[in-house]
Structure formats: C-alpha cells, structure tokens
Design an enzyme around this catalytic site. Structure first.
Site, PDB file in Angstrom:
ATOM      1  N   ASN A  16       0.859  -1.187   0.000  1.00 61.96           N
ATOM      2  CA  ASN A  16       0.000   0.000   0.000  1.00 61.96           C
ATOM      3  C   ASN A  16       0.905   1.251   0.000  1.00 61.96           C
ATOM      4  OD1 ASN A  16      -1.439   2.256   1.032  1.00 61.96           O
ATOM      5  ND2 ASN A  16      -3.077   0.881   1.655  1.00 61.96           N
ATOM      6  N   HIS A  19       1.113   6.225   1.811  1.00 60.36           N
ATOM      7  CA  HIS A  19       1.887   7.168   2.618  1.00 60.36           C
ATOM      8  C   HIS A  19       3.089   7.741   1.902  1.00 60.36           C
ATOM      9  CE1 HIS A  19      -1.044   6.760   5.594  1.00 60.36           C
ATOM     10  NE2 HIS A  19      -0.894   5.444   5.639  1.00 60.36           N
ATOM     11  N   HIS A  52      -5.392   3.782  -1.820  1.00 61.98           N
ATOM     12  CA  HIS A  52      -6.714   4.164  -1.299  1.00 61.98           C
ATOM     13  C   HIS A  52      -7.028   5.580  -1.767  1.00 61.98           C
ATOM     14  CE1 HIS A  52      -9.441   4.457   2.563  1.00 61.98           C
ATOM     15  NE2 HIS A  52     -10.064   4.826   1.468  1.00 61.98           N
ATOM     16  N   ARG A  54      -9.091   8.346  -1.255  1.00 59.52           N
ATOM     17  CA  ARG A  54     -10.048   8.818  -0.246  1.00 59.52           C
ATOM     18  C   ARG A  54     -10.897   9.940  -0.784  1.00 59.52           C
ATOM     19  NH1 ARG A  54     -10.226   8.162   5.160  1.00 59.52           N
ATOM     20  NH2 ARG A  54      -9.003   6.451   5.966  1.00 59.52           N
ATOM     21  N   ARG A  58      -6.693  12.957   0.638  1.00 55.13           N
ATOM     22  CA  ARG A  58      -5.626  13.401   1.542  1.00 55.13           C
ATOM     23  C   ARG A  58      -4.260  12.824   1.156  1.00 55.13           C
ATOM     24  NH1 ARG A  58      -7.259  10.205   7.037  1.00 55.13           N
ATOM     25  NH2 ARG A  58      -9.226  11.238   6.603  1.00 55.13           N
ATOM     26  N   GLU A  79      -8.466   0.756  -3.266  1.00 52.55           N
ATOM     27  CA  GLU A  79      -9.282   0.802  -2.046  1.00 52.55           C
ATOM     28  C   GLU A  79     -10.174   2.006  -2.113  1.00 52.55           C
ATOM     29  OE1 GLU A  79      -7.832   1.104   2.010  1.00 52.55           O
ATOM     30  OE2 GLU A  79      -6.385  -0.401   1.418  1.00 52.55           O
ATOM     31  N   THR A 110      -8.231   3.529   8.212  1.00 56.33           N
ATOM     32  CA  THR A 110      -9.489   2.789   8.217  1.00 56.33           C
ATOM     33  C   THR A 110      -9.636   2.114   9.573  1.00 56.33           C
ATOM     34  OG1 THR A 110      -9.003   2.352   5.904  1.00 56.33           O
ATOM     35  CG2 THR A 110     -10.865   1.178   6.854  1.00 56.33           C
ATOM     36  N   GLU A 160     -11.240  -9.309   2.731  1.00 49.11           N
ATOM     37  CA  GLU A 160      -9.953  -8.993   3.364  1.00 49.11           C
ATOM     38  C   GLU A 160     -10.217  -8.872   4.854  1.00 49.11           C
ATOM     39  OE1 GLU A 160      -7.311  -6.189   1.506  1.00 49.11           O
ATOM     40  OE2 GLU A 160      -6.584  -5.495   3.453  1.00 49.11           O
ATOM     41  N   HIS A 203      -3.838  -4.752   7.538  1.00 48.47           N
ATOM     42  CA  HIS A 203      -3.976  -3.585   8.413  1.00 48.47           C
ATOM     43  C   HIS A 203      -3.095  -3.749   9.647  1.00 48.47           C
ATOM     44  CE1 HIS A 203      -5.438   0.083  10.190  1.00 48.47           C
ATOM     45  NE2 HIS A 203      -6.044   0.336   9.042  1.00 48.47           N
ATOM     46  N   HIS A 226       1.626   1.059   5.908  1.00 48.72           N
ATOM     47  CA  HIS A 226       2.221   2.061   6.793  1.00 48.72           C
ATOM     48  C   HIS A 226       3.572   1.622   7.358  1.00 48.72           C
ATOM     49  CE1 HIS A 226       2.702   4.389  10.558  1.00 48.72           C
ATOM     50  NE2 HIS A 226       2.241   5.366   9.795  1.00 48.72           N
TER      51      HIS A 226
HETATM   52  N1  PXP Z   1      -5.999  -3.122   3.871  1.00 51.29           N
HETATM   53  C1  PXP Z   1      -6.919  -2.137   3.981  1.00 51.29           C
HETATM   54  C2  PXP Z   1      -8.302  -2.423   3.517  1.00 51.29           C
HETATM   55  C3  PXP Z   1      -6.575  -0.863   4.488  1.00 51.29           C
HETATM   56  O1  PXP Z   1      -7.512   0.097   4.613  1.00 51.29           O
HETATM   57  C4  PXP Z   1      -5.234  -0.622   4.837  1.00 51.29           C
HETATM   58  C5  PXP Z   1      -4.838   0.743   5.318  1.00 51.29           C
HETATM   59  O2  PXP Z   1      -4.959   1.665   4.288  1.00 51.29           O
HETATM   60  C6  PXP Z   1      -4.317  -1.676   4.681  1.00 51.29           C
HETATM   61  C7  PXP Z   1      -4.731  -2.916   4.228  1.00 51.29           C
HETATM   62  C8  PXP Z   1      -2.888  -1.498   5.033  1.00 51.29           C
HETATM   63  O3  PXP Z   1      -2.770  -1.187   6.393  1.00 51.29           O
HETATM   64  P1  PXP Z   1      -1.410  -0.655   6.950  1.00 51.29           P
HETATM   65  O4  PXP Z   1      -1.122   0.624   6.235  1.00 51.29           O
HETATM   66  O5  PXP Z   1      -1.672  -0.474   8.401  1.00 51.29           O
HETATM   67  O6  PXP Z   1      -0.376  -1.714   6.651  1.00 51.29           O
END
Ligand code: PXP
Length: 261
Positions: A16, A19, A52, A54, A58, A79, A110, A160, A203, A226
């Site tokens: 992901n 960031h 994602h 949004r 952001r 996402e 999320t 997921e 997540h 993240h």
């Molecule tokens: N899966 C989903 C559906 C999410 O919303 C997120 C966070 O954007 C992630 C995975 C990844 O989470 P993290 O950034 O905490 O690794």
C-alpha cells in the site's frame, strides 16, 4: 508462482503506497512519486500495489490512480468507499480489484471493517456493477462469520480480514489478546475459504506480527502499507519490502511443513 505444494498456495504481497503520497502532499509538488515507489515495490518482491483514493484526497490523487493503472502493469487494488463517485472512477479505470472500506473524514486510517450486514441493500447493487465490469471485489471486514456470509451473498469475490486488533495486541505484547485475536482470524479464514471466497488480510502488519497470519493456508494475499513505508526511512523501501517478503515466505514454508508432516 507457486509454493510447489497444492494445499498451501503462494502468498501474494500487495504494498500500500498511500503514505508515499502523504509525504509528497506535505510539500505539494511531485516528490516522492507514488508510481516510482510502486515500481520499486514490484522489483523488491511485491506482487501488486494497493492505493486508497479517499473522498478528501488526503494522499492518493486521481492522477496517481491514472498513472498506476496505465504504467504499473501489475495488479492494482483500488481501495475505496462505496460511493457513487468512487464507482464512476473504478468503472473508468477498471483496476484488477476494488477493496471496499468504510470511510470517515476524521479518522487517521481505516478504523474498522465494513459493516456488510447493515449495508446490504446499498452494497449489493454496488458490488454487482463492479463485478459485472470484470473487477474483483473485496470486502474489508472484521473477523466475523456473518460479515463473510453476507459478502458472499451479495456477490463479492474476496474478503480482506481486518488484522488491526490483532496487530495492536502484538504491539502491546498482550499474549492472551494476541491468541484470542489470532483464533478469530484463523476461524474467519477457514470459514470464508469454505464459502468459496478468496481470503486476504491486512492492516497494521509489521515484521513482528506478519508470521502467524502468513502461516494461515487459506490466506492468499496480504496488503501492507504504513509499516513498510515507515521502515523505508531507516532501511530503504527495497530492503523493507524484501525483509517482509522473506518473513512471509518463511512462515508459509512452515505452514507447508505442518501440512505435510
Ligand atoms: N488493507 C486495507 C483495507 C486498508 O484500509 C489498509 C490501510 O490503508 C491496509 C490494508 C494497510 O494497512 P497498513 O497501512 O496499516 O499496513
């Protein structure tokens, strides 16, 4: 790709890159470029990329989605919240997959899974239009069997599992909570797989929490962001992804060993 063991499939890693865009947007301009991070992630061992979009834009922008879809040449998991605006964007770009998430403006990330049971009437036609367009649809849900049941009923291809509560327990080093949350995730993975759903998880995953999740043979994809982007500050993106990939592969090899023992 395959682990060579038919009962334990290969575990894909989706990185992901939200960031990277967060840092870029802190100063405006184009640096650091999420597309560059996405290409580097693939070179380092990711199988696909998650972004994602949004409602408040952001981090990831519409332009990022356009570039990722046209230049990545690997699965893009978009996402998004289940809104009319996002449906239009998804139908225009036709990413490999859409992961539907709940979205609140004030939240930092999320915060919980999507309530598919309560949102059934809105979500059923929403999912249907994406599936009919050839997009794989994933529901980001808490480890709760009823959420999996309704996800399947409304035609989602994938769930997921939200691993956030488990990951927080790992950080707090609360062994009993870790085991309780793991048990919920194990049960959910097994149950959803039995329903014929493809099972993903994500997540909050870190080097310390990924192993027990990667061991679960029903899970075929992890989405991690993240921690990998944060860790890249210390060791570089390539190194942080390679290490995560290695930990996933090690846990998966253990799962193969357990199955064949
Ligand atoms: N899966 C989903 C559906 C999410 O919303 C997120 C966070 O954007 C992630 C995975 C990844 O989470 P993290 O950034 O905490 O690794």
């Amino acid at each position: 790709m395959s682990t060579g063991h038919e009962t334990v499939p290969y575990l894909r890693l989706g990185v992901n890159i939200d960031h990277v865009a967060t840092i870029r947007n802190a100063r405006g301009g184009g640096h650091p470029d999420p597309l560059k991070a996405a290409l580097l992630s693939i070179e380092a061992g990711a199988d696909g990329v998650t972004a994602h979009l949004r409602e408040d834009r952001r981090h990831i922008s519409d332009d990022d989605i356009e570039k990722l879809q046209s230049k990545l040449h690997r699965p893009l998991n978009l996402e998004m919240a289940a809104t009319a605006e996002m449906a239009q964007i998804a139908l225009r770009h036709k990413p490999h997959a859409c992961c539907l998430v709940p979205e609140k403006r004030q939240e930092l990330t999320t915060e919980g899974g999507l309530d598919v049971v309560a949102g059934h009437n809105h979500l059923a036609p929403f999912v249907q239009q994406l599936v009919e367009a050839g997009i794989r649809v994933s529901m980001f849900i808490d480890p709760d069997r009823q959420q999996a049941d309704v996800s399947r009923q409304i035609g989602a291809n994938v769930i997921e599992i939200h691993t956030g509560t488990y990951c927080e327990a790992v950080i707090r080093q609360e062994a009993a909570s870790v085991e309780r949350e793991l048990e919920r995730i194990r049960d959910m993975a097994d149950y959803a797989h039995g329903l014929g759903l493809e099972v993903h998880a994500g997540h909050g995953l870190t080097f310390d929490s990924v192993g027990p999740i990667a061991e679960l043979p029903q899970i075929v994809e992890l989405n991690i962001g993240h921690f990998l982007i944060g860790e890249a500050i210390f060791s570089g993106l390539d190194s942080s992804i390679r290490r995560m990939r290695a930990l996933m592969d090690k846990a998966r090899a253990q799962a193969v060993g357990q199955k064949s023992a």
